[in-house]
Design a protein around this motif. Structure first.
Motif, short mmCIF file in Angstrom:
data_model
loop_
_atom_site.label_atom_id
_atom_site.label_comp_id
_atom_site.label_asym_id
_atom_site.label_seq_id
_atom_site.Cartn_x
_atom_site.Cartn_y
_atom_site.Cartn_z
N UNK A 297 0.80 -1.23 0.00
CA UNK A 297 0.00 0.00 0.00
C UNK A 297 0.83 1.28 0.00
N UNK A 298 2.07 1.18 0.51
CA UNK A 298 2.88 2.40 0.56
C UNK A 298 4.10 2.36 -0.34
N UNK A 299 4.11 1.41 -1.24
CA UNK A 299 5.29 1.24 -2.07
C UNK A 299 5.44 2.38 -3.07
N UNK A 300 6.67 2.93 -3.09
CA UNK A 300 6.96 4.03 -4.01
C UNK A 300 7.59 3.50 -5.29
N UNK A 301 8.44 2.47 -5.11
CA UNK A 301 9.18 1.98 -6.26
C UNK A 301 9.04 0.47 -6.35
N UNK A 330 5.58 5.65 -7.44
CA UNK A 330 6.22 6.73 -8.21
C UNK A 330 6.95 6.14 -9.41
N UNK A 331 7.42 4.89 -9.24
CA UNK A 331 8.24 4.34 -10.31
C UNK A 331 8.00 2.84 -10.46
N UNK A 384 -0.48 -1.42 -17.29
CA UNK A 384 -1.64 -0.58 -16.98
C UNK A 384 -2.37 -1.12 -15.76
N UNK A 385 -2.44 -2.46 -15.69
CA UNK A 385 -3.09 -3.08 -14.54
C UNK A 385 -2.39 -2.68 -13.23
N UNK A 391 -1.61 6.16 -11.98
CA UNK A 391 -1.41 6.29 -13.43
C UNK A 391 -0.24 7.20 -13.82
N UNK A 392 0.16 8.07 -12.90
CA UNK A 392 1.24 8.99 -13.29
C UNK A 392 2.64 8.47 -12.93
#
Lengths: 409, 156
Positions: A297-301, A330-331, A384-385, A391-392
Motif C-alpha cells: 500500500x505504501x510502495x513508491x518503487x 512513483x516508479x 496498466x493493470x 497512473x502517473x
C-alpha cells in the motif's frame, strides 16, 4: 593510516601554491603504509595473499596480519591441500590481531574438527563478519557461532546431508545486523508458528534462501529494527510469513512464489523488487504473487522482471481485479530478463488450452518452436493493470540481458 | 557548531601542481583529512592545499565523490559508473589514487581502489606482482627458494 591530528598538521592553509618539485618524488609503494597493503591483500583469496611472502623482506610476514581471510577450497587442487593450508594459516597467523572477516567456502562435507577449529579461532579473535558455505549436519556447527558477541554479519549457507538442518531455538547475537541463511528449517512451536529472530535486537537485513518451517506453516519475523528483507525460494516450501517489522523499507523476492506474506505485513515497505519464476504449472504461484502485491500500500518503487509479469498474467481474469494497493507508486521498473525455457513452455501451454481451432494451435506451436512465442516478453495490459491506482508513475523498461547484468557486477 | 559548519559554502582544494578545484562541502565529506580541517574553521570559504595529490588524480576523486554523493543517482547507475571508472585507469593510476585515498583518509574510496588493484594481481605470478608494485626483491635466489620451501603448503 594518518589520524586526524597528523592530517591537520600536513595541511598548511597559508601556503597557497606548492612547488611541483617538492612532490615529484612521491614514491608510490614504499610510501604505502602496511595497513593499506593489507587492504589490498584482504580482497585476495588467502592463498594468493600468503604467497606474497616471497616478494621481499617487507612482505615476508605481512600476510600474518591479514584482518580478512578468504578460504575457498576451489582455489586448491585437492581438499587435502586446502585443509592443510587452512590449518597452517590458523597456526601461523599473528594471533594478537583481531580477525575482522572470515569467508569459508568448502566443496563437500567439511571435517567437523576443522570446522570447530576455524569457528573457535574466529570467535576468539572477535570476528565481525563470518560467511560459511559447505555441506554438514547442523549438529556439527559449533554452537559458539550462535552466541558470538562481536558478529555483525553472518552468512550460513549450509547444504544439508539428508534433511535440512534445524535452526537453533535461541540466538545470542547482540551485534548482528545482517543475517543470511540458506537451507535451514525453522522449528515451529505447538501452535504451528516459528519465530526464530526475535532475539536479534539490531537486525537490519535478513536474507532467507530456501528455508522452510518444520511442523508448522507460519514463520513470524518480529523485529523493530529490520529494514531490508529478502526471500529466495527455489523449492516448494509453502508457508506463510508474518512480519511484525514496522521499520521495513525494502522487500525483495526471487524464485517461485510459495510463501504467502500475511496481510498488512508489507504495509511500511517503500521499495520492492520481485523476480518471480515458475518451472511448472501450479496455480498457487500466480495467486501467491498477486496476494503479495495486494499488500503493497505504501510502495513508491516497484521493480519486477518480465517473468514476474508473466507469472502474474497466469492468474485467471486478472484484469477484472480492482487493486486495493499500489496507490502511491512513483516508479515501476521492468527488467527485460529473458524468460526461462520452462516458463515459456507454461505460457504456450496455457494459451493452447484456450485455442479452439487446430490450425491456430499448429501455428502457435510453430511460432513457439521458432522462438517467437510468447511474442511479447511483457504481457499486454499488465503495466496498466499495475498502475491502475498510480497512473502517473514513471515506467522504465530496463534491458536486462545476461551479458548486461554480468558486466556490471 | 552545526551552524558554523553549514556556513561554509565552497571549499577550494589546491592540488600538488597548483591546480584549483572548487567543491561543495558535501563532496569532501568522505575526505576525512580535509573534513577534520574544515571542522576547525568557521569561515565562509576555505582553501586547502593538498601537496600529496596531483591535479589529475584529485579531479578523478572529486568526480567519484560527486557521483556517489548524489541522491538522484540509482545504485545501478553508481555501480556502472564504478565499473567504467576503473576500466579507463592504468595500474599506475590505481596505485596513485590508492595513495591519495590513504592520504585523504577516504575509507570507502580506499576500499574501492584496493579491490580494483587486488583484481589485477589476483592469480598472477610473483614476478608480475613485483613488477606491478615496483618491488625490488632483497632476497637472494637461495633465500627465496628456502622461503618457498618453508611455506610449501601455500605454493602447492
Amino acid at each position: 593510516m594518518s589520524n586526524s591530528s597528523d592530517a591537520t598538521a600536513l595541511i598548511q592553509p597559508t601556503t597557497k601554491t606548492v612547488k611541483v618539485s617538492e612532490c615529484q618524488n612521491i614514491d608510490i609503494l614504499s610510501d604505502l603504509p602496511d595497513c593499506v597493503i593489507l587492504h589490498i591483500l584482504s580482497f585476495l583469496n588467502a592463498k594468493e595473499a600468503v604467497r606474497t611472502c616471497v616478494l621481499s623482506s617487507r612482505w615476508k610476514d605481512l600476510w600474518k596480519c591479514l584482518p580478512d581471510l578468504k578460504l575457498h577450497s576451489s582455489h586448491f587442487r585437492t581438499i587435502k591441500i586446502f585443509t592443510k593450508f587452512v590449518s597452517r594459516v590458523l597456526s601461523l597467523r599473528d594471533s594478537s590481531i583481531a580477525l575482522h572477516a572470515l569467508d569459508l567456502n568448502r566443496k563437500g562435507c567439511i571435517e567437523p574438527r576443522l570446522l570447530k577449529r576455524i569457528v573457535n579461532y574466529a570467535v576468539s579473535h572477535n570476528i565481525q563478519r563470518l560467511g560459511l558455505y559447505f555441506n554438514c549436519d547442523i549438529a556439527q556447527i559449533p554452537p559458539t557461532i550462535f552466541s558470538c558477541q562481536t558478529l555483525t554479519y553472518l552468512n550460513l549457507s549450509v547444504f544439508p546431508i539428508g534433511k535440512r538442518p534445524f535452526f537453533p531455538k535461541s540466538l545470542n547475537l547482540p551485534a548482528l545486523t545482517t543475517f543470511h541463511l540458506q537451507n535451514f528449517a525453522f522449528c515451529a512451536d505447538h501452535d504451528g508458528r516459528a519465530e526464530p529472530f526475535s532475539d536479534l535486537s539490531r537486525l537490519d537485513s535478513l536474507v532467507l534462501c530456501d528455508c522452510s518451517v518444520r511442523d508448522g506453516i507460519f514463520l513470524c519475523i518480529s523485529s523493530p529494527t529490520l529494514v531490508n528483507f529478502t526471500v529466495r525460494s527455489r523449492f516448494y516450501d509453502f508457508y506463510e510469513i508474518e512480519l511484525c517489522t514496522p521499520s521495513l523499507v525494502s522487500f525483495a523476492f526471487i524464485g517461485k512464489p510459495c510463501q504467502i506474506i500475511s496481510r498488512s505485513s508489507l504495509s511500511s515497505v517503500k521499495y520492492v523488487d520481485i523476480d518471480a519464476e515458475m518451472l511448472d504449472m501450479d496455480t498457487k504461484h500466480p495467486l501467491i504473487l498477486l496476494s503479495s502485491l495486494l499488500g503493497l500500500v505504501n510502495t513508491k518503487s516497484l521493480t519486477v522482471t518480465a517473468s514476474t509479469l508473466q507469472v502474474l498474467s497466469l492468474y485467471p481474469d486478472l484484469f477484472e481485479i480492482k487493486l486495493p494497493s499500489l496507490g502511491n507508486l512513483k516508479s515501476l521498473k521492468v527488467k527485460m530478463k529473458p524468460l526461462s525455457y520452462e516458463l515459456r513452455k507454461i505460457l504456450v501451454y496455457t494459451k493452447l488450452q484456450k485455442i479452439k481451432s487446430r490450425k491456430e494451435a499448429a501455428e502457435l506451436e510453430k511460432a513457439y518452436k521458432a522462438g517467437l512465442e510468447p511474442s511479447s516478453i511483457i504481457p499486454e495490459g499488465i503495466v496498466e493493470f499495475l498502475l491502475q491506482n498510480s497512473p502517473s508513475a514513471e515506467v522504465d523498461i530496463v534491458d536486462w540481458s545476461w551479458s548486461n547484468a554480468h558486466s556490471i557486477t | 557548531m552545526a551552524a558554523e559548519k553549514s556556513s561554509i559554502k565552497i571549499i577550494t582544494l589546491i592540488a600538488a601542481d597548483g591546480s584549483v578545484f572548487e567543491v561543495e562541502p558535501n563532496i569532501v565529506k568522505e575526505m576525512k583529512t580535509v573534513q577534520s580541517y574544515i571542522d576547525e574553521l568557521d569561515q565562509n570559504t576555505v582553501s586547502i592545499p593538498l601537496p600529496n595529490v596531483f591535479g589529475n588524480d584529485l579531479a578523478m576523486i572529486i568526480e567519484y565523490c560527486k557521483k556517489h554523493a548524489s541522491e538522484e543517482e540509482t545504485k545501478e547507475a553508481k555501480e556502472e559508473f564504478d565499473f567504467e571508472f576503473v576500466k579507463r585507469m592504468k595500474s599506475d593510476d590505481k596505485l596513485r589514487l590508492l595513495q591519495a585515498a590513504s592520504y585523504l583518509n577516504m575509507e570507502s574510496f580506499l576500499q574501492f581502489m584496493a579491490k580494483a588493484i587486488a583484481a589485477e594481481i589476483e592469480n598472477q605470478s610473483v614476478e608480475f606482482v613485483r613488477d606491478y608494485f615496483q618491488i625490488e626483491s632483497d632476497f637472494t635466489p637461495e633465500e627465496e627458494a628456502e622461503l618457498r620451501k618453508e611455506n610449501e603448503w601455500a605454493f602447492k
